[in-house]
Design an enzyme around this catalytic site. Structure first.
Site, short mmCIF file in Angstrom:
data_model
loop_
_atom_site.label_atom_id
_atom_site.label_comp_id
_atom_site.label_asym_id
_atom_site.label_seq_id
_atom_site.Cartn_x
_atom_site.Cartn_y
_atom_site.Cartn_z
N GLY A 178 41.15 72.29 -81.66
CA GLY A 178 40.62 73.57 -82.11
C GLY A 178 39.69 74.11 -81.06
O GLY A 178 39.24 73.39 -80.16
N ASN A 179 39.41 75.40 -81.14
CA ASN A 179 38.48 76.01 -80.21
C ASN A 179 38.02 77.35 -80.77
O ASN A 179 38.77 78.06 -81.41
CB ASN A 179 39.10 76.17 -78.81
N SER A 185 38.06 72.52 -72.52
CA SER A 185 39.31 71.87 -72.94
C SER A 185 39.11 70.37 -73.15
O SER A 185 38.51 69.69 -72.31
CB SER A 185 40.37 72.09 -71.85
N GLY A 186 39.56 69.88 -74.29
CA GLY A 186 39.64 68.42 -74.51
C GLY A 186 38.32 67.69 -74.66
O GLY A 186 38.31 66.46 -74.62
N SER A 206 39.07 75.94 -72.60
CA SER A 206 40.19 75.61 -73.50
C SER A 206 41.51 76.06 -72.92
O SER A 206 41.60 77.16 -72.35
CB SER A 206 39.97 76.33 -74.84
N SER A 207 42.54 75.24 -73.08
CA SER A 207 43.86 75.62 -72.56
C SER A 207 44.40 76.86 -73.27
O SER A 207 45.31 77.51 -72.78
CB SER A 207 44.83 74.45 -72.69
N ASP A 208 43.83 77.21 -74.42
CA ASP A 208 44.27 78.40 -75.15
C ASP A 208 43.47 79.65 -74.78
O ASP A 208 43.57 80.68 -75.45
CB ASP A 208 44.14 78.15 -76.66
N HIS A 261 41.01 79.09 -82.98
CA HIS A 261 42.34 78.48 -83.09
C HIS A 261 42.17 77.05 -83.58
O HIS A 261 41.29 76.32 -83.10
CB HIS A 261 43.03 78.49 -81.73
N HIS A 299 44.60 73.59 -85.57
CA HIS A 299 45.86 73.08 -86.14
C HIS A 299 45.59 72.61 -87.57
O HIS A 299 46.08 71.57 -87.99
CB HIS A 299 46.41 71.93 -85.30
N ASP A 356 40.73 88.77 -101.45
CA ASP A 356 39.31 88.96 -101.13
C ASP A 356 39.07 89.01 -99.62
O ASP A 356 38.06 89.54 -99.17
CB ASP A 356 38.47 87.81 -101.71
N HIS A 362 53.55 76.60 -84.31
CA HIS A 362 52.32 76.16 -83.66
C HIS A 362 51.19 76.01 -84.69
O HIS A 362 50.99 74.93 -85.23
CB HIS A 362 51.99 77.18 -82.55
N TYR A 382 30.47 93.47 -103.88
CA TYR A 382 30.26 92.03 -103.93
C TYR A 382 29.07 91.69 -103.04
O TYR A 382 28.90 92.27 -101.98
CB TYR A 382 31.52 91.31 -103.43
#
Lengths: 229, 229, 229, 229
Positions: A27-28, A44-45, A73-75, A94, A96, A119, A168, A226
Site C-alpha cells: 500500500g502507499n 518503495s518496499g 513507491s513503484s506506483d 493504493h 491491495h 453516503d 489489480h 450530517y
C-alpha cells in the site's frame, strides 16, 4: 509547509496497517502541496513499522525527485497522473485490501447496494478495463493512471472517490491524505457487504436514484446536514 | 436521573466499536427517561474515541433540543418514532454492522434457523419494505421510523427486538440502552450464521415452532429458567 | 481434589472467550471427578469476565447440587447424560461457535475433508437428528443428551470427540476439560475450512480411509509418533 | 553459524502465530546451513508460546539427529526431500493456514487472478495429486515430499515458492526461513482473495501472461525495480 504535508502523509500511511488494509508493504499514500506542485509519497518496499518522516520522498508532478534518499513507491506514476488530471484532489491511496481486491480480480465494479455506499460514493465504484499488452509493456504505472482517467471520463472523482483497477486492486482519493485513507476504509467495507449481498441475492440491483441522492447529499454539498458543520 | 441515563447512553455507544459493530461514526445509541419523556442520543458525526458525556444531546419526544451544544444523530427522528410507538422500550441502537447490513441490502428478513436466534428473537427478524420516493424525499428519517412501525404491525417489538431497514441496515432496541446494544450484537451473530447456513443449504426452513418456543421462553417470560434470577 | 478440578474447569471456561468461541455467555465447560462421581460446571448466565472459582457449581450425576450458590448452566443435563454414558470422558464443552453452528443450523455433519480433521476426528463429525416435539416439550436438555448418545450408537466418542446438535450448535469432549476445549477449537477450525472447501467444490467427498487412518493414528493410540511422548 | 540459523528458525516459527497462520501447533519452519548440510527445525507438538532456542532440533540431510533432545516435527522428512532436491532453497514452512488449506482440501491449485499473486508467484500455485494408498502407508512424510517434487517437474520452485498438498495444506519456501514465512503469508492472502473472486465470477481465468510477467519481474530478477535495491 511541506513538513505539515509530510506529517499528514506519514500518519495516513500508518493508518493503513492499523485499519487492516495492508499486508507487508502492499500500500502507499501520497499527498500534494498544490501551491508548490510537489507531492510527498511513501518510499518503495519500506515496512510500515520502520517508516519515518525522513524516508518520505518529495517529487514534482513530472516525477523528478526533489528530496529524499529512497526510491518512491513503484506506483508513483499512477498517483501523479491522478493529481495532474484532478486538481481538486489532495491525497491518493493504493492498497491491495482484500474485499476490494476480490472485486478488482473479478473485473467487476461495485454497484451501490445500500446507504453505506451512498453516503460516500455517488453511484457505482467502477472497475477499469484491462490494460492492453502494449500498455503493460510500456509505461505500465503511468498507463494504470491513464486507464483510471479514461474510466472516469463521465464521472466526477469527487463524487466517486475510488476505483478498482482490473486484476489489480483499489485506488482511492480525497481532499487530503486522511480523507483518501478514510475512503479506502469505506471502499473495503462496502466491497465486503456488496460481495455477500450479491451472494444472498444474485439478481440484486443498484438502489434507487432517490435513495442514492438522499444519502449522498445528506453528507455532501450545500444541503448536507450530517455531522456538526 | 438524566445523569445516570447519560452515563448509560455513553457506555452503550462506546460498546459499539468495542464489539466491532461500527466503522468510523456509523452507529448511534439513545436512551429514554420515561418519567421526563426526554431522550439522550449521540451527536452526529463525532468519533467514538472523542465522545464524552458533555457531547450527548437531550431532546423531547418531538425532537426539540433541551440540552447540548451539538447536533443530534441524523437518525434521531427514527429513534423518536420508535420511542413514541413502543412505550415499553428504553433504548434504541442503529448501526451498519456488516452481516446485518448484508441482509438489509439484499432486502431479506432473517428467519430463525437455530437456537441462538430463538434465544433472543421470537421468530424472523423482518426486513422493511423499501421506502417510496415520496417518503425518501420527505421527512426521510421519520419515514424510516414509520416503515419500521408498519413492519411490526403484527409483531411484538419486545419479542423481536430488531429489524432490518431495506437497503440500509439494522435497528435494535431493548428495555435500556445496554440491552439494545446486546441485541445488536446478537443480531449481527445471527445474521452471520444464517447467511452461511443458507449458503450451505439453500432450501433451509425456519426451525419448528416448538423449538422456537422452548428456547425463547427458556430465557424470557414467567417460566424462564436461564440465568440466575 | 475438587479444588484442582475447579481450577481446571475455570481455566477451560476462560479459554472459550480467549479463543473466540463464545459471545456473551453462550458456552459452558464442565469436568468430572470420576472417583467422587461429582461434576463441576459453569453457572448459568454469568459473564466470563466476572467468573470466579466460587461461582462454579458442583453436582452429582443425578444433577443434585452438592456445592455452590448459583444455578448451574441450563445445559447441565446434557453434560450429565454424556458423562453417564461415556465413563472414559473427563470434560464436556458446549458453545455456539460460529462455523460449527452454521453446520448445525444446516443440519449437516462435517465430513473429513482433510488431514486437519483426520488428526483429531476419526471420520465425520455427525449432526444429530432433530428432536421431536415431545422431546423438546419434555426434559429438553436431557433429551438433547439422549439424541447425542443415539447419534453415537455406532461411533466411539473418544475417536470422534464432538457432535453437532441439529438447529443448535456443537458439543465436544475429552479426557479432561482442557482437551474438551481443545477439541472445540479444532471443531471450529475444521467447520470453517469444510464450509469453504465445499463451496469451492460442491461434490467434494470424504478423504480416503487410508489417509484418515494415517493421520488419526499418527496422533492417537499405541503407534502414535506425533509430539514428544 | 548454526546459532544464527537457530535464531532465524526460532523467529520464523514465532512469526506463524503472530501472522494468524497457525492454530495450536499446526505449523513448522526449518532452515538449512548449506555449508554444513545441517537443518534446524521445530520440535514436534511443542506450543509456540513455550518454544525456545534449546528446543530446536538439528538434523543432517538424511534425517539423523545431530543435536537436540526433542523429536523433530513429524513433517521433517517432507522438509528434507525439498532441501535435497532444491539446493537454492534455505527455508521451508508448513502450516494448515485456513484459506490455503481450503484450496488444498478441494484439491485445486490457485490460478494467478491478480497482481498480488503475480508479485510473488509466477503462475498457478499448484496442488499435488493425491497420494496413493501405498505412499500413505509407506514413508508417508517422505512421499509427501516426493509428490511435491513431482508436481514441480516443469516448474521452478524459486519462481513459484509454494504448493498445496492435496487434502492436506500448504508448504512454502524461500532463500531463508524468513522469506519462506513471508511466502506463507502471501499464499494465505492470495488464497483468500482467489476463493472469493471465483465465487463472484465462477468462469474467471488466469490473468494474461503479459501482466503476470510485468508484476513478477518488477519484483524479481535483474530488471526488478520494486523496493530499494
Amino acid at each position: 509547509m511541506l513538513e505539515t504535508l509530510k506529517e499528514a502523509v506519514l500518519e495516513a500511511n500508518l493508518e493503513l496497517p492499523k485499519r487492516g488494509l495492508v499486508t507487508y508493504t502492499w500500500g502507499n499514500v501520497s499527498g500534494i502541496d498544490r501551491g508548490e506542485n510537489l507531492i510527498v509519497i511513501k518510499p518503495s518496499g519500506v515496512p510500515y513499522e520502520e517508516l519515518r518522516l525522513e524516508h518520505l520522498v518529495v517529487l514534482d508532478l513530472n516525477g523528478t525527485k526533489v528530496e529524499g534518499k529512497l526510491n518512491p513507491s513503484s506506483d508513483t506514476m499512477t498517483h501523479l497522473v491522478i493529481y495532474r488530471n484532478y486538481p481538486e484532489l489532495g491525497g491518493v491511496v493504493h492498497t491491495h485490501s482484500r474485499w476490494a481486491t476480490v472485486w478488482a480480480q473479478a473485473c467487476r465494479g461495485i454497484p451501490a447496494l445500500g446507504t453505506t455506499h451512498a453516503d460516500y460514493f455517488y453511484g457505482e465504484i467502477p472497475c477499469t478495463r484491462k490494460l492492453t499488452n502494449e500498455e503493460i509493456n510500456g509505461q505500465y504505472e503511468e498507463q494504470t493512471g491513464n486507464v483510471i482517467i479514461e474510466t472516469f471520463k463521465d464521472k466526477n472523482p469527487v463524487c466517486v472517490p475510488g476505483v478498482l483497477v482490473s486484476n489489480h486492486g483499489p485506488f482511492s482519493w480525497g481532499k487530503d491524505p486522511q480523507e483518501a485513507v478514510h475512503n479506502a476504509v469505506v471502499l473495503e467495507e462496502v466491497a465486503m457487504m456488496a460481495y455477500h449481498a450479491f451472494s444472498l441475492k444474485p439478481d440484486l440491483k443498484q438502489i434507487d436514484k432517490t435513495l442514492l441522492d438522499r444519502h449522498f447529499l445528506r453528507k455532501h454539498g450545500s444541503k448536507a446536514y450530517y455531522g456538526q458543520s
